[in-house]
Design a protein around this motif. Structure first.
Motif, PDB file in Angstrom:
ATOM      1  N   ALA A 471      34.486  17.186  42.006  1.00 31.78           N
ATOM      2  CA  ALA A 471      33.873  18.448  42.416  1.00 31.78           C
ATOM      3  C   ALA A 471      34.947  19.332  43.037  1.00 31.78           C
ATOM      4  O   ALA A 471      35.831  18.842  43.749  1.00 31.78           O
ATOM      5  N   LEU A 472      34.870  20.622  42.752  1.00 33.55           N
ATOM      6  CA  LEU A 472      35.854  21.556  43.282  1.00 33.55           C
ATOM      7  C   LEU A 472      35.168  22.886  43.598  1.00 33.55           C
ATOM      8  O   LEU A 472      34.404  23.401  42.776  1.00 33.55           O
ATOM      9  N   PHE A 473      35.460  23.425  44.788  1.00 33.42           N
ATOM     10  CA  PHE A 473      34.941  24.723  45.206  1.00 33.42           C
ATOM     11  C   PHE A 473      36.130  25.603  45.601  1.00 33.42           C
ATOM     12  O   PHE A 473      37.011  25.166  46.344  1.00 33.42           O
ATOM     13  N   VAL A 474      36.134  26.821  45.100  1.00 35.58           N
ATOM     14  CA  VAL A 474      37.227  27.756  45.358  1.00 35.58           C
ATOM     15  C   VAL A 474      36.633  29.064  45.885  1.00 35.58           C
ATOM     16  O   VAL A 474      35.669  29.593  45.323  1.00 35.58           O
ATOM     17  N   PHE A 475      37.229  29.587  46.957  1.00 32.36           N
ATOM     18  CA  PHE A 475      36.809  30.866  47.538  1.00 32.36           C
ATOM     19  C   PHE A 475      38.060  31.729  47.688  1.00 32.36           C
ATOM     20  O   PHE A 475      39.054  31.283  48.277  1.00 32.36           O
ATOM     21  N   GLU A 476      38.007  32.949  47.155  1.00 28.58           N
ATOM     22  CA  GLU A 476      39.164  33.836  47.215  1.00 28.58           C
ATOM     23  C   GLU A 476      38.743  35.248  47.595  1.00 28.58           C
ATOM     24  O   GLU A 476      37.724  35.753  47.116  1.00 28.58           O
ATOM     25  N   GLU A 477      39.538  35.865  48.434  1.00 31.32           N
ATOM     26  CA  GLU A 477      39.451  37.298  48.675  1.00 31.32           C
ATOM     27  C   GLU A 477      40.629  37.926  47.943  1.00 31.32           C
ATOM     28  O   GLU A 477      41.798  37.674  48.283  1.00 31.32           O
ATOM     29  N   ARG A 478      40.340  38.717  46.906  1.00 33.19           N
ATOM     30  CA  ARG A 478      41.376  39.255  46.045  1.00 33.19           C
ATOM     31  C   ARG A 478      41.634  40.725  46.340  1.00 33.19           C
ATOM     32  O   ARG A 478      40.698  41.479  46.616  1.00 33.19           O
ATOM     33  N   ALA A 479      42.891  41.107  46.236  1.00 34.75           N
ATOM     34  CA  ALA A 479      43.290  42.502  46.422  1.00 34.75           C
ATOM     35  C   ALA A 479      44.030  42.967  45.172  1.00 34.75           C
ATOM     36  O   ALA A 479      44.926  42.273  44.677  1.00 34.75           O
ATOM     37  N   TYR A 480      43.640  44.147  44.676  1.00 31.74           N
ATOM     38  CA  TYR A 480      44.272  44.736  43.497  1.00 31.74           C
ATOM     39  C   TYR A 480      44.900  46.056  43.939  1.00 31.74           C
ATOM     40  O   TYR A 480      44.190  47.015  44.241  1.00 31.74           O
ATOM     41  N   THR A 481      46.208  46.126  43.984  1.00 29.68           N
ATOM     42  CA  THR A 481      46.871  47.307  44.529  1.00 29.68           C
ATOM     43  C   THR A 481      47.113  48.350  43.439  1.00 29.68           C
ATOM     44  O   THR A 481      46.978  48.088  42.246  1.00 29.68           O
ATOM     45  N   ASP A 482      47.529  49.537  43.880  1.00 28.38           N
ATOM     46  CA  ASP A 482      47.937  50.606  42.968  1.00 28.38           C
ATOM     47  C   ASP A 482      49.419  50.530  42.644  1.00 28.38           C
ATOM     48  O   ASP A 482      49.931  51.371  41.904  1.00 28.38           O
ATOM     49  N   ILE A 483      50.098  49.562  43.201  1.00 31.33           N
ATOM     50  CA  ILE A 483      51.543  49.460  42.973  1.00 31.33           C
ATOM     51  C   ILE A 483      51.811  49.140  41.503  1.00 31.33           C
ATOM     52  O   ILE A 483      51.260  48.192  40.948  1.00 31.33           O
TER      53      ILE A 483
END
Length: 563
Positions: A471-483
């Motif tokens: 079993a695997l659980f993944v939590f991510e807060e992602r940021a997509y820049t304008d760079i």
């Protein structure tokens, strides 16, 4: 910047959409008799150009199809008109218009189908040697619409020296890859790689647009430190939702050393020779009221042979040789429901998500009369679907099962399920969560599920835990820049938490068999102008409550196909 304009009649009929009826609002632009009305002129006059859905409702037919393929960099853009990019355009061999034409699912004289045009855009965007693709109406006249198919190339030659690190182990490779040989769409790859399992010299040739434009040919040879691998395939797949037939044949022979891990360390090794082959043919009525059904028959071979190597530590129990040969039948069901989004698994690039139901079931019979080691019913099935909550939230679900039924007993069955959840918080921020689970039923000796730094648990050594359940659980807060660095790289980042466990069976981790977790952060670098256009992951992960033998900080350098 080369521009090719040519009327094409290159492809079999790709089908009609399920839309019907005539919308009154589409008739405004067809009232003039014999008048040519360019879409661009309509826009300049203040009226928006008609959409393909409106053209379809009016019963419009496809007229001239103009292939407009652009070079890698747009020299009309001051930000891209520099000496380096001009040189790149000059050295680059553009994709031939005939290659792009072969990917178009409609032809002159076909009724306009918005679904087919959208699917053609998805097909073009999925090709590595194209940076983007857009199809638009150019001019409408006498119930006919001329269509522009616009694409832009990527840099397709990749002389590559790479380094990767995950789970505390390094990988290196030196290779040359051409994804679009002389503009023909042919892939040629040669190189040497060193991984935790083996070093390998490999040659790969693949042409996905051979013969009629939809037949794929693949040849692969690898000479490895522990054996060799040969693969070959010829396949005419169900390349679109409205494709009426498919057929193919493939074969592979892989002789290698397999390793058994415990707590991230190799505890035993054995030789495994695996031979596979398949031949099949299929039929379909194409897209009918938004659904596709496909039926296939064929035959498969799966031959596994195992042996001990006197120079290697042997496992406690070696699997028995197994040969399964026999016919199969296969059924597929696909719902035509897709959505194109930006900033999910890539950065500032359109991505097509299949939200409709997609199901596949296959039944086969391995018989001793065909040379099998025993009689067995072979079964495999998968299903996936997408769900939306409002305009932004999206949940993707999938499940698979694969196994054998022999002498009234289930053998070597694998049951898997996965969920992926996307929650945009703004244009640049997104919360991502994923859950997956796997279960082995009556596995053969040495069949196991692995979990570690190389497959999801980023704060731990590779293949740290093993078992018959995972079993695997993944939590991510992602940021997509304008760079947009040097007009070549887009940048993003993520903060993540991983929680997982693999357990059960005879080879469970005895050092730390419990649930494991880690926390970390990383940088994402997306190379948007090259055909390899992968996402480079630079991560730092910290295991939570690790045992004394695990490093407190794990550094990971990995190339993936998504965020």
């Amino acid at each position: 910047m080369a521009e090719v304009r040519k009327a094409m009649s290159w492809h079999p009929r790709s089908g009609r959409s399920g839309h019907s009826g005539v919308r009154a609002r589409t008739l405004a632009w067809v009232v003039a008799i014999g008048l040519v009305v360019p879409a661009a002129a309509s826009a300049q006059a203040g009226a928006p150009p008609p959409t393909f859905a409106e053209l379809e409702a009016a019963g419009t037919k496809i007229g001239e199809i103009r292939i407009r393929n652009r070079d890698i960099f747009d020299l009309d853009d001051p930000k891209e008109n520099n000496a380096l990019f001009r040189l790149a355009n000059k050295l680059h061999i553009q994709t031939r218009s005939s290659v792009i034409a072969r990917s178009v699912l409609f032809k002159s004289g076909d009724p306009v189908s918005a679904n087919v045009i959208e699917e053609t855009e998805r097909v073009l965007r999925s090709v590595r040697y194209l940076y983007w693709a857009r199809i638009s109406p150019a001019a409408v006249h006498d119930g006919v619409v001329d269509v522009d198919v616009e694409t832009r190339d990527t840099w397709s030659l990749s002389p590559n020296v790479s380094f990767g690190r995950s789970g505390g182990e390094n990988t290196t490779s030196v290779r040359i890859t051409e994804y679009n040989l002389l503009g023909t769409g042919v892939l040629l790859d040669f190189g040497r790689s060193n991984t935790v399992d083996r070093s390998s010299n490999e040659l790969l040739i693949r042409n996905d647009r051979a013969f009629d434009g939809w037949t794929s040919i693949r040849l692969n040879h690898a000479t490895n430190s522990d054996g060799k691998r040969n693969e070959g395939a010829v396949d005419h797949p169900f390349f679109s939702l409205d494709t009426r037939w498919a057929a193919g044949a493939s074969a592979s022979d892989d002789d290698r050393i397999d390793s058994v891990y415990n707590a991230g360390e190799v505890v035993s090794q054995y030789r495994h020779r695996e031979r596979k082959a398949e031949i099949y043919g299929g039929r379909s009525a194409g897209r009918v009221d938004g659904w596709v059904q496909r039926y296939s028959i064929g035959a498969t071979l799966q031959d596994d042979q195992y042996a001990l190597d006197p120079a290697l530590p042997p496992p406690a129990l070696l699997p028995s040789d197994e040969r399964l040969v026999g016919p199969f039948v296969r059924y597929e069901l696909i719902e035509d429901r897709y959505k194109t989004l930006v900033n999910r698994n890539q950065i500032q690039r359109p991505e097509a998500f299949a939200l409709g139901v997609a199901a596949r079931a296959q039944l086969g019979w391995a018989s001793t009369a065909w040379g099998s080691s025993r009689n067995a019913l072979l079964y495999a099935a998968s299903v996936s679907a997408g769900f939306e909550a409002g305009a932004d939230k999206m949940l993707l679900a999938s499940a698979t099962i694969d196994g054998q039924l022999s002498e009234g007993r289930i053998r070597r069955q694998t049951l898997s399920g996965a969920l992926r959840f996307y929650l945009p918080q703004s244009k640049r921020w997104l919360f991502y969560a994923a859950a997956s689970g796997d279960l082995l039923t009556n596995p053969a000796p040495l069949d196991e599920l692995l979990l570690g730094g190389d497959n999801g648990l980023r704060g731990y050594p590779l293949r740290y835990q093993s078992g018959t359940r995972r079993a695997l659980f993944v939590f991510e807060e992602r940021a997509y820049t304008d760079i947009y660095l040097w007009r070549l790289f887009r940048l993003g980042g993520a903060v993540f938490v991983d929680v997982g466990r693999a357990w059960g069976g005879d080879n469970q981790n005895t050092v730390n068999p419990d649930w494991l977790s880690d926390i970390g952060f990383g940088l994402r670098i997306f190379n948007v102008r090259s055909a390899f256009s992968n996402v480079l992951h630079l991560d730092i992960a910290f295991p939570i409550n690790p045992d004394a033998n695990i490093e407190r900080v794990q550094y990971l350098v990995k190339v993936k196909t998504s965020f």
